[in-house]
Design an enzyme around this catalytic site. Structure first.
Site, PDB file in Angstrom:
ATOM      1  N   HIS A  46      23.584   0.031  11.602  1.00 28.20           N
ATOM      2  CA  HIS A  46      24.254  -0.205  10.326  1.00 28.20           C
ATOM      3  C   HIS A  46      24.318   1.076   9.493  1.00 28.20           C
ATOM      4  O   HIS A  46      23.549   1.280   8.554  1.00 28.20           O
ATOM      5  CB  HIS A  46      23.539  -1.311   9.557  1.00 28.20           C
ATOM      6  CG  HIS A  46      23.849  -2.676  10.066  1.00 28.20           C
ATOM      7  ND1 HIS A  46      23.025  -3.759   9.875  1.00 28.20           N
ATOM      8  CD2 HIS A  46      24.912  -3.149  10.766  1.00 28.20           C
ATOM      9  CE1 HIS A  46      23.563  -4.832  10.451  1.00 28.20           C
ATOM     10  NE2 HIS A  46      24.699  -4.474  10.986  1.00 28.20           N
ATOM     11  N   HIS A  79      20.830  -4.197  17.448  1.00 25.86           N
ATOM     12  CA  HIS A  79      20.301  -5.409  16.817  1.00 25.86           C
ATOM     13  C   HIS A  79      20.046  -6.534  17.806  1.00 25.86           C
ATOM     14  O   HIS A  79      19.381  -7.514  17.473  1.00 25.86           O
ATOM     15  CB  HIS A  79      21.272  -5.899  15.739  1.00 25.86           C
ATOM     16  CG  HIS A  79      21.679  -4.831  14.776  1.00 25.86           C
ATOM     17  ND1 HIS A  79      22.893  -4.188  14.839  1.00 25.86           N
ATOM     18  CD2 HIS A  79      21.015  -4.273  13.742  1.00 25.86           C
ATOM     19  CE1 HIS A  79      22.959  -3.286  13.885  1.00 25.86           C
ATOM     20  NE2 HIS A  79      21.838  -3.308  13.200  1.00 25.86           N
ATOM     21  N   CYS A 101      17.129  -2.664  20.539  1.00 18.96           N
ATOM     22  CA  CYS A 101      15.842  -2.017  20.322  1.00 18.96           C
ATOM     23  C   CYS A 101      14.758  -2.739  21.125  1.00 18.96           C
ATOM     24  O   CYS A 101      14.684  -3.970  21.088  1.00 18.96           O
ATOM     25  CB  CYS A 101      15.492  -2.047  18.839  1.00 18.96           C
ATOM     26  SG  CYS A 101      13.820  -1.465  18.474  1.00 18.96           S
ATOM     27  N   GLU A 131      20.653  -9.331  14.048  1.00 21.02           N
ATOM     28  CA  GLU A 131      19.397  -9.490  14.789  1.00 21.02           C
ATOM     29  C   GLU A 131      18.985 -10.954  14.853  1.00 21.02           C
ATOM     30  O   GLU A 131      18.518 -11.443  15.890  1.00 21.02           O
ATOM     31  CB  GLU A 131      18.282  -8.660  14.155  1.00 21.02           C
ATOM     32  CG  GLU A 131      16.966  -8.757  14.931  1.00 21.02           C
ATOM     33  CD  GLU A 131      15.813  -8.038  14.270  1.00 21.02           C
ATOM     34  OE1 GLU A 131      14.663  -8.506  14.439  1.00 21.02           O
ATOM     35  OE2 GLU A 131      16.049  -7.012  13.588  1.00 21.02           O
ATOM     36  N   THR A 170      12.651  -8.105  12.647  1.00 23.44           N
ATOM     37  CA  THR A 170      11.805  -6.910  12.674  1.00 23.44           C
ATOM     38  C   THR A 170      11.922  -6.047  11.426  1.00 23.44           C
ATOM     39  O   THR A 170      11.090  -5.165  11.219  1.00 23.44           O
ATOM     40  CB  THR A 170      12.142  -6.032  13.892  1.00 23.44           C
ATOM     41  OG1 THR A 170      13.498  -5.566  13.783  1.00 23.44           O
ATOM     42  CG2 THR A 170      11.956  -6.797  15.195  1.00 23.44           C
ATOM     43  N   CYS A 200       8.572  -4.238  12.764  1.00 21.80           N
ATOM     44  CA  CYS A 200       8.377  -3.039  13.591  1.00 21.80           C
ATOM     45  C   CYS A 200       7.613  -1.950  12.828  1.00 21.80           C
ATOM     46  O   CYS A 200       7.589  -1.919  11.598  1.00 21.80           O
ATOM     47  CB  CYS A 200       9.711  -2.540  14.120  1.00 21.80           C
ATOM     48  SG  CYS A 200      10.614  -1.459  13.008  1.00 21.80           S
ATOM     49  N   SER A 228      22.469  -2.941   5.795  1.00 23.03           N
ATOM     50  CA  SER A 228      21.248  -2.568   6.508  1.00 23.03           C
ATOM     51  C   SER A 228      20.057  -3.302   5.906  1.00 23.03           C
ATOM     52  O   SER A 228      19.660  -3.030   4.765  1.00 23.03           O
ATOM     53  CB  SER A 228      21.020  -1.054   6.424  1.00 23.03           C
ATOM     54  OG  SER A 228      19.708  -0.717   6.823  1.00 23.03           O
ATOM     55  N   ASN A 230      16.793  -3.210   6.629  1.00 25.03           N
ATOM     56  CA  ASN A 230      15.592  -2.421   6.326  1.00 25.03           C
ATOM     57  C   ASN A 230      15.809  -1.523   5.116  1.00 25.03           C
ATOM     58  O   ASN A 230      14.882  -1.270   4.350  1.00 25.03           O
ATOM     59  CB  ASN A 230      15.142  -1.636   7.563  1.00 25.03           C
ATOM     60  CG  ASN A 230      15.962  -0.389   7.823  1.00 25.03           C
ATOM     61  OD1 ASN A 230      15.709   0.667   7.271  1.00 25.03           O
ATOM     62  ND2 ASN A 230      16.974  -0.519   8.681  1.00 25.03           N
ATOM     63  N   SER A 273      18.370   3.540   9.874  1.00 28.35           N
ATOM     64  CA  SER A 273      19.628   3.860  10.550  1.00 28.35           C
ATOM     65  C   SER A 273      20.413   4.959   9.831  1.00 28.35           C
ATOM     66  O   SER A 273      21.581   5.201  10.140  1.00 28.35           O
ATOM     67  CB  SER A 273      20.494   2.597  10.677  1.00 28.35           C
ATOM     68  OG  SER A 273      20.583   1.910   9.452  1.00 28.35           O
TER      69      SER A 273
END
Length: 321
Positions: A46, A79, A101, A131, A170, A200, A228, A230, A273
């Protein structure tokens, strides 16, 4: 007029994680090995800068496999994808490379293990995120229950509360997930969990680094895309850790420097990312408005590297990977 001083605190770790780095390498290596075009189902990660850079090298991004012509390689994004996607690729005889991943793949395998053991899986995650769609798509329809909030946990209806397991997306906030998990364990004491934490290492490390700098700065910028997960969590973590003026930006050109005129200490980080070149771009732009001093605040060291698929290492023939 002399420029006002600005101290930039750079969070470390920041930016690319091992899974993102591997996914981009898969596309670049496929282009070098097979030539353009190489098709990619969904954004490989992303970040528009990354996607556009790969497009310039010959990658073609599509939404679904029916947009991929016969006879060209296709890559699945980092994802993860539902099982139906590689199954369809195999039915059509497409050569595909799976850039999922490995830490997402771990969640997939755990969900499958719980399902085989007769447990219904509760997935903590955000509806509609690729994901989450990929993880839910590892099991038959109805086998996975999605919860996004503590209130969702209260509304869960399950036939056998003693045969449940949970998994998590994650890229979630550690604190946000902890509250949902506590509610799950309070309501379903027998619920089984993963052998190792699903969130993660890179997500956790980047959040910890933001927590370290957020109380020390007047404002904080997170380099990342609006889709995104994260990166958006990093903004939330920064605000929760004491920096109310935390915001998400994609590029230096989006920043309203006049709104930061009173800032003397600025935090900067990047989602998993977002490439480092975008951080450098922001620092250079800051130098046009302030006299800049840069300090890096490191809370962890990362040395994890994920191997490329065997098909790109020259050890596999045609088919999938």
């Amino acid at each position: 007029m002399p420029k006002a001083p600005l101290t930039i605190l750079l969070a470390a770790p920041r930016g690319f994680c091992a899974g993102v780095d591997r996914a981009i390498q898969i596309v670049e290596t496929a282009l070098a090995r097979f030539g353009a075009p190489v098709y990619v189902r969904h954004e490989i990660v992303h970040n528009r800068f990354v996607v556009e850079s790969l497009e310039a090298k010959g990658a073609v991004f599509v939404d679904e496999l029916d947009q991929v012509p016969d006879g060209v390689p296709v890559v699945f994004s980092a994802h993860g994808v539902p099982k139906a996607v590689p199954a369809e690729a195999e039915r059509r005889g497409l050569f595909y490379l799976d850039a999922t991943c490995p830490l997402v793949s771990k969640v997939h395998r755990e969900a499958e293990r719980h399902h085989l053991d007769g447990r219904r899986v509760v997935l903590i995650g955000h509806a509609g995120h690729p994901e989450v769609i990929g993880t839910m798509g590892q099991l038959p329809d109805g086998a996975v229950l999605l919860v996004e909030t503590v209130d969702d946990v209260a509304r869960l209806e399950v036939a056998d509360p003693d045969n449940l397991a949970y998994a998590t997306q994650t890229t979630l906030s550690v604190e946000e997930t902890a509250g949902i998990l506590a509610a799950l364990q309070a309501r379903f004491p027998a619920i089984a969990g993963p052998r190792k934490e699903d969130i993660c290492y890179a997500t956790t490390n980047r959040q910890q680094a933001v927590k370290a700098i957020a109380p020390q700065v007047d404002a904080l910028l997170v380099l990342g895309a609006p889709n995104s997960s994260n990166s958006k969590r990093l903004v939330e973590v920064a605000r929760g850790a004491g920096c109310a003026r935390a915001r998400l930006v994609q590029r230096a050109g989006e920043i309203d420097w006049d709104s930061l005129a009173d800032v003397r200490r600025l935090g900067i980080t990047a989602g998993a990312s977002a490439p480092e070149v975008l951080v450098e771009e922001v620092i250079a732009a800051a130098g046009e408005h302030f006299t800049v001093t840069v300090e890096q605040v490191r809370t962890a060291h990362e040395d994890i590297v994920f191997k490329l698929p065997p098909a790109l290492a020259g050890t596999a023939a045609a088919g999938g990977s």
